[in-house]
Design a protein around this motif. Structure first.
Motif, mmCIF file in Angstrom:
data_model
loop_
_atom_site.group_PDB
_atom_site.id
_atom_site.type_symbol
_atom_site.label_atom_id
_atom_site.label_comp_id
_atom_site.label_asym_id
_atom_site.label_seq_id
_atom_site.Cartn_x
_atom_site.Cartn_y
_atom_site.Cartn_z
ATOM 1 N N ASP A 49 0.839 -1.203 0.000
ATOM 2 C CA ASP A 49 0.000 0.000 0.000
ATOM 3 C C ASP A 49 0.874 1.253 0.000
ATOM 4 O O ASP A 49 0.576 2.235 -0.699
ATOM 5 N N GLY B 175 -4.615 10.560 -1.782
ATOM 6 C CA GLY B 175 -6.034 10.274 -1.610
ATOM 7 C C GLY B 175 -6.655 9.517 -2.763
ATOM 8 O O GLY B 175 -7.625 8.782 -2.561
ATOM 9 N N GLU C 66 -6.273 4.944 -4.011
ATOM 10 C CA GLU C 66 -7.158 3.821 -3.684
ATOM 11 C C GLU C 66 -6.678 3.016 -2.477
ATOM 12 O O GLU C 66 -7.108 1.895 -2.256
ATOM 13 N N VAL C 67 -5.768 3.621 -1.697
ATOM 14 C CA VAL C 67 -5.352 3.029 -0.423
ATOM 15 C C VAL C 67 -6.098 3.740 0.701
ATOM 16 O O VAL C 67 -6.151 4.966 0.741
ATOM 17 N N GLU C 68 -6.684 2.962 1.602
ATOM 18 C CA GLU C 68 -7.434 3.558 2.707
ATOM 19 C C GLU C 68 -6.485 4.070 3.789
ATOM 20 O O GLU C 68 -5.530 3.392 4.168
ATOM 21 N N PHE C 69 -6.748 5.278 4.281
ATOM 22 C CA PHE C 69 -5.997 5.828 5.407
ATOM 23 C C PHE C 69 -6.829 6.921 6.050
ATOM 24 O O PHE C 69 -7.802 7.417 5.471
ATOM 25 N N ASP C 70 -6.415 7.314 7.253
ATOM 26 C CA ASP C 70 -7.098 8.367 7.999
ATOM 27 C C ASP C 70 -6.358 9.680 7.756
ATOM 28 O O ASP C 70 -5.215 9.852 8.192
#
Length: 400
Positions: A288, A321, A324-328
């Motif tokens: 990721d 953003g 396509e990698v999820e993060f906060d």
């Protein structure tokens, strides 16, 4: 170059044979081992591949490779059955020259796509190269030059270690300056070692090394037809890699050589004015992290901001953003050349003129921390260049 320590049992040659019009530029290279090598390869992931990739994929992994022949100036790609026959013919000619089986010779080509090879010139060139084979650093440099297309300098790296009084060495030569993207790009590399390892060990070592080097760079996001990295191990040092520590030593040397070569590619990127290092920390999955870094590296707005020495951090954050990698977002911070410009999801006050002046020095380091635990292996590192008008000019005038 003359002081470079090279692996035992290998010879090199680089000659001009007429594939390129400029008689001052070598366009055919030979890498020859005096004994059989364990040989493995990593190849382009493009569905359109050059004829040499077809031939080499069928011949690796192997425990008996003796030589690699490379021509520049013509990629022998999109050339149909004749292209495959020509690539096989090149290996057969080298096999005769070095007294090997044709299946034990590998082949690479780089240059313009969609043209058949001038086989008469190449046949003459193989004869010339055979006559000047040498184990010297000067010959290795000529072989590295014979691989070059739009490169501005030959790319060679070497590492040696002392194993209880025996010096073991890994040396590599590569080419590449554009059409560079992860999953291999328009780059060729031959990595050689005099340590004895088998093809299974070599495959593991090369895959890991490529992931941390050639698959962690991008100039323009264009994965080419001809990308090939070959690892040849001939055992001429008399030392096999037997213990886990020795295998790790070989892996480390191969990885360092590949990383050095990959960095040279980015520093030689077509038209580039900035060398860019992207570091991604605080994510649990290194794949990721590499995906985010690649997205930033290939974003046109990110690259042009760097060209203009503009610390426009919003472009880098927004590129992360859309990876396509999820993060906060509230955990994300960004430093540009050591200056914090974005922290925990919010902008911070910083000296924009200072950051811009540091960027103007030609080296840009983007450090993105996503707030998670630090990976024991350290941040994922990805290298790229900026996007300049000179890059556009070169690639609008040069047919590939």
């Amino acid at each position: 170059m003359p002081d470079l320590h090279l692996p035992l049992g290998f010879q090199y040659a680089g000659v001009h044979c007429g594939v390129k019009s400029d008689a001052k530029k070598p366009d055919l290279s030979l890498f020859v081992s005096d004994r059989p090598c364990a040989a493995v390869g990593v190849y382009t992931q493009n569905r359109v591949v050059g004829a040499p990739v077809i031939v080499d994929r069928a011949r690796t992994p192997s425990d008996s490779v003796r030589a690699v022949v490379i021509n520049s100036g013509n990629a022998n790609a999109c050339t149909g059955e004749r292209g495959v026959e020509d690539a096989q013919r090149m290996t057969a000619l080298v096999a005769i020259a070095v007294d090997a089986a044709r299946e034990d010779v590998l082949v690479c080509s780089t240059g313009i796509i969609g043209h058949h090879l001038p086989m008469e010139q190449i046949e003459n060139g193989i004869g010339l190269a055979k006559g000047v084979l040498s184990g010297s650093a000067e010959s290795l440099e000529l072989a590295a030059r014979g691989m070059m297309t739009t490169d501005t300098f030959p790319k060679i790296a070497s590492r040696s270690e002392d194993w209880d009084g025996t010096i073991v060495t890994v040396t590599g030569a590569c080419k590449g300056a554009a059409m560079i993207a992860p999953n291999m790009a328009t780059m060729l590399a031959v990595v050689m070692t005099d340590v004895a390892i088998d093809a299974t060990q070599a495959s593991m070592i090369l895959k890991e090394a490529v992931d941390e080097s050639f698959n962690s760079i991008s100039v323009d996001g264009h994965t080419s037809t001809s990308d090939t990295v070959l690892l040849l191990a001939n055992g001429a040092s008399g030392r096999p890699a037997e213990t886990p520590e020795e295998i790790e030593s070989v892996r480390s040397m191969v990885t360092l050589v590949c990383q050095n070569l990959a960095e040279m590619i980015i520093r030689d990127a077509e038209g580039a004015e900035h060398f860019v290092r992207i570091e991604i920390a605080g994510l649990p999955d290194r794949n990721d992290a590499r995906k985010i870094a690649k997205t930033i590296a290939e974003g046109a707005l990110c690259k042009t901001a760097i060209t203009g020495n503009d610390p426009n951090w919003g472009r880098f954050v927004s590129a992360a953003g859309y990876s396509e990698v999820e993060f906060d977002l509230n955990q994300l911070s960004l430093d540009i050349n050591g200056v914090r410009v974005f922290e925990s999801g919010s902008p911070v006050v910083y000296d924009e003129a200072l950051v811009s002046s540091r960027m103007a020095e030609g080296e840009v380091n983007l450090h993105l921390d996503f707030g998670g635990e630090t990976d024991p292996a350290g941040p994922v590192v990805f290298l790229t260049s900026d996007l300049t008008a000179e890059y556009v000019r070169l690639n609008s005038e040069y047919t590939t």
